[in-house]
Design an enzyme around this catalytic site. Structure first.
Site, short mmCIF file in Angstrom:
data_model
loop_
_atom_site.label_atom_id
_atom_site.label_comp_id
_atom_site.label_asym_id
_atom_site.label_seq_id
_atom_site.Cartn_x
_atom_site.Cartn_y
_atom_site.Cartn_z
N LYS A 179 -3.22 -19.84 13.49
CA LYS A 179 -3.14 -19.54 12.05
C LYS A 179 -1.71 -19.73 11.54
CE LYS A 179 -5.87 -18.36 9.56
NZ LYS A 179 -6.76 -19.17 8.67
N THR A 233 -3.81 -14.64 7.89
CA THR A 233 -3.86 -13.32 8.50
C THR A 233 -2.46 -12.73 8.67
OG1 THR A 233 -4.43 -12.15 10.55
CG2 THR A 233 -3.88 -14.46 10.75
N ASP A 234 -2.39 -11.40 8.75
CA ASP A 234 -1.11 -10.74 9.03
C ASP A 234 -0.69 -10.91 10.49
OD1 ASP A 234 -3.03 -9.09 10.21
OD2 ASP A 234 -2.38 -7.26 9.21
N GLU A 235 -1.59 -11.39 11.34
CA GLU A 235 -1.26 -11.54 12.76
C GLU A 235 -0.20 -12.60 13.01
OE1 GLU A 235 -4.25 -11.19 15.74
OE2 GLU A 235 -5.72 -10.38 14.34
N TYR A 289 -5.05 -17.17 18.79
CA TYR A 289 -5.56 -17.14 17.42
C TYR A 289 -4.42 -17.07 16.41
CZ TYR A 289 -7.08 -14.91 13.09
OH TYR A 289 -7.25 -14.59 11.77
#
Length: 353
Positions: free
Chosen positions: A166, A136-138, A162
């Site tokens: 990741k 993810t870009d997060e 989260y």
């Protein structure tokens, strides 16, 4: 080709399996789906393939190393696509541990199973194998309104449990390549939307709440910005990365559609006013409700897709206008699927209750 798909009964995983069968009807010899069927895993997403001899399902956890080793040895896949993850930020804030159990320990154990499988292959076969980790870009943190978009070189700065889980899994993948020489690739994508998305995420939640006349909860001032990627575009990008990506590399995948949350909600409301007018005559925008902001809510995400466009020739086909219209139409045409999700009936059927 044979592919092992982890988390294949979830939103992006099931769309990817549909994509593979649709695009490569002849070339796909077998798809093996491994999914623990947590709350967001729905076998109904892939019920069309239940009797297809080229589709195989295993109900197990990616953290069960012995199970994964046996599956790999038995089926001898050419590639592994790791979609399996806990992915909802709000849930990670309420209860972080399951996210680290699946996204970190699960990824590590899955990779260890793949390493054992890779080690058993001939040198020629080892060169053909690929392990693609979907992230993810997060992991990159948050951007200010005028900051340039995230690139593959942006330092990690995760701001939620989260995102931290990741980011940890991404580091595990990187280490596996540099330490063991494993043929791994990583992708970091922006917010996906489209068919089969679990209704706790923003777009399906707004669609279904609006159709039922329920409040449309919007965090804070609604000005948080995300880049939105139609899921079919994401699936095309993953095929390109698997086929042509450089082993050990990371590729950002984005939709080039930066929108504020309030813009998303307004667009959904306007389209539903046209496609499914309220039976009591109100406009769907009247259902908007502003609620207390999420703790640590990142202000903006945006990804620079120059690398994947330059090196692999991929770019998104859908604009947000075309993608959101397709998405709303899908949910309107699959109200029974939505009802089984929101009522919990799909889980009771899965458990035989």
């Amino acid at each position: 080709m044979k592919f092992l798909i982890t988390g294949g009964s979830g939103f992006i995983g099931s769309n990817f399996i549909h994509h593979l069968f649709a695009q490569d009807e002849v070339a796909i010899e077998e798809i093996i789906n491994v999914d623990i069927l947590s709350y967001a895993g729905n076998p109904e997403n892939l019920s069309f393939y239940e009797k297809n001899p080229r589709y195989c399902f295993y109900h197990t956890d990616i953290g069960q190393t012995e199970d994964i080793v046996q599956i790999l040895d038995h089926h001898q896949p050419d590639g592994v696509f790791n979609f399996a993850a806990e992915s909802h930020v709000d849930r990670s804030i309420d209860s972080p541990e399951p996210f680290f159990r699946t996204n970190v320990i699960g990824t590590l154990r899955l990779l260890e199973a793949f390493r054992a499988y890779h080690r058993k292959q001939s040198p020629e076969r080892q060169k053909e194998l690929r392990f693609l980790h979907i992230s993810t870009d997060e992991v990159y943190g948050s951007l200010s309104p005028n900051d340039p978009a995230f690139t593959e070189e942006t330092p990690f700065a995760p701001n939620s449990p989260y995102a931290a889980s990741k980011a940890s899994s991404d580091h595990i993948i990187r280490a596996a390549h540099h330490t063991y020489g494993l043929p791994v690739l990583t992708t970091n994508c922006s917010n996906n939307y489209g068919p089969y998305q679990f209704p706790e995420k923003l777009i399906p939640l707004m669609i279904l709440n609006a159709l039922e006349g329920k409040p449309l909860p919007i965090y804070g001032d609604g000005q948080n910005i995300r880049d939105w990627l139609y899921v079919e575009d994401h699936c095309r990008a993953l095929r390109q990365v698997w086929q042509r990506g450089q082993v050990g590399e990371t590729y950002n995948i984005g939709g080039k559609n930066e929108k504020t949350n309030i813009e998303i909600v307004d667009t959904i409301c306007d389209l539903l006013d046209q496609k499914a007018p309220s039976s009591i005559g109100h406009r769907h925008q009247e259902l908007k409700t502003f609620v207390a902001d999420r703790p640590g809510h990142d202000r903006r995400y945006a990804v620079d897709t120059s690398k994947i466009q330059r090196e692999l020739g991929w770019s998104p086909r859908e604009t947000f206008t075309s993608g959101i219209e397709k998405t709303i139409q899908w949910y309107l045409e699959h109200r029974s699927w939505c009802e089984r999700i929101t009522s919990g009936k799909y889980q009771r059927q899965r458990l035989g209750l």
